[in-house]
Design a protein around this motif. Structure first.
Motif, PDB file in Angstrom:
ATOM      1  N   THR A   5       0.641  -1.252  -0.050  1.00 21.09           N
ATOM      2  CA  THR A   5      -0.021  -0.040   0.052  1.00 21.09           C
ATOM      3  C   THR A   5       0.897   1.340  -0.094  1.00 21.09           C
ATOM      4  O   THR A   5       0.691   2.049  -0.677  1.00 21.09           O
ATOM      5  CB  THR A   5      -0.882   0.035   1.190  1.00 21.09           C
TER       6      THR A   5
ATOM      7  N   LEU B 170      -6.498   8.239   0.014  1.00 13.16           N
ATOM      8  CA  LEU B 170      -7.158   8.057   1.242  1.00 13.16           C
ATOM      9  C   LEU B 170      -7.748   6.928   1.375  1.00 13.16           C
ATOM     10  O   LEU B 170      -7.784   6.039   2.209  1.00 13.16           O
ATOM     11  CB  LEU B 170      -7.970   9.294   1.582  1.00 13.16           C
ATOM     12  N   SER B 171      -8.653   6.528   0.211  1.00 18.21           N
ATOM     13  CA  SER B 171      -9.256   5.121   0.071  1.00 18.21           C
ATOM     14  C   SER B 171      -8.373   3.958  -0.115  1.00 18.21           C
ATOM     15  O   SER B 171      -8.549   3.002   0.476  1.00 18.21           O
ATOM     16  CB  SER B 171     -10.403   5.316  -1.100  1.00 18.21           C
TER      17      SER B 171
ATOM     18  N   ASN C 293      -6.764   3.322   3.335  1.00 13.87           N
ATOM     19  CA  ASN C 293      -7.724   2.713   4.514  1.00 13.87           C
ATOM     20  C   ASN C 293      -7.997   1.325   4.105  1.00 13.87           C
ATOM     21  O   ASN C 293      -8.333   0.513   5.037  1.00 13.87           O
ATOM     22  CB  ASN C 293      -9.141   3.510   4.499  1.00 13.87           C
TER      23      ASN C 293
ATOM     24  N   ASN D 135     -20.753   1.053   1.244  1.00 11.99           N
ATOM     25  CA  ASN D 135     -19.543   1.491   0.484  1.00 11.99           C
ATOM     26  C   ASN D 135     -19.634   1.314  -0.956  1.00 11.99           C
ATOM     27  O   ASN D 135     -19.052   1.804  -1.836  1.00 11.99           O
ATOM     28  CB  ASN D 135     -18.264   0.699   1.407  1.00 11.99           C
TER      29      ASN D 135
END
Length: 206
Positions: free
Chosen positions: A15, A78-79, A82, A166
């Motif tokens: 990530t 940001l997604s 997370n 979501n």
């Protein structure tokens, strides 16, 4: 900041690396003429049906790392943070290891999103519509959680309503905003579900 970066790199290296690549590409885009400049986006790997039809299939990959403006980049990163960190942690001791599994989901989902985008745009004659962004790949990471809802023993750890919410947030904006590539989101989501279900099928067959 150094501590946060080191922690992210340790817990979720894939990530962290993907975010770094996206940010670096964005910075280079910005200093090369602007991230919202269509010509700049295409130069850095954004895709159109015309490009793909002329043999530039590599854009299926490079377009995942090109973004239009800081808001586009920030929302996606940001997604990615997370979802990606959790996927790497959850699958850390699995067949492939969390980081490799996360990368497989990311790239397969991104390709699925871009393939669906290509087919839909081609069918509509939209040969010069420029498409780019990591959202298809990121929706694939959401697809991991959707797939887990169908796995006995794992679904009890998930909030069914939260996952569906979501999914709705992933797909719904593209229904009203034509600037959002709904097909990349949908294709990526499906890709993530399929990869994860295949993963569990192999795991349980052992």
């Amino acid at each position: 900041m150094d501590t946060i970066a080191q922690t992210a790199a340790t817990i979720a290296p894939a990530t962290f690396v993907l975010i770094a690549i996206n940010v670096i590409v964005f910075i280079i885009e910005t200093v090369s003429g602007g991230s919202t400049n269509i010509d700049v986006a295409r130069r850095f790997g954004a895709m159109t049906v015309w490009d793909l039809e002329h043999g530039q299939w590599w854009r299926m990959i490079t377009s995942m790392f090109v973004h239009f403006g800081i808001t586009h980049l920030a929302c996606n990163m940001l997604s990615l943070f997370n979802l990606g960190v959790l996927v790497e942690r959850i699958f850390g001791s699995g067949l492939l290891g969390g980081s490799l599994f996360m990368l497989v989901v990311y790239f397969v989902s991104g390709l699925c999103g871009n393939l669906l985008t290509w087919r839909v745009q081609k069918s509509r004659g939209e040969y010069y519509v420029v498409s780019a962004g990591a959202s298809g790949a990121i929706c694939g990471l959401l697809g991991v959680y959707v797939a887990m809802l169908f796995v006995p023993g794992l679904n009890q750890f998930l909030d069914f309503k939260a996952v569906l919410l979501n999914v709705a947030l992933c797909i719904a904006p593209g229904l009203t905003n034509k600037e959002i590539n709904m097909w990349a989101h949908l294709g990526g989501l499906i890709g993530g579900v399929v990869v994860t279900l295949a993963y569990f099928a192999v795991l349980f067959a052992r």
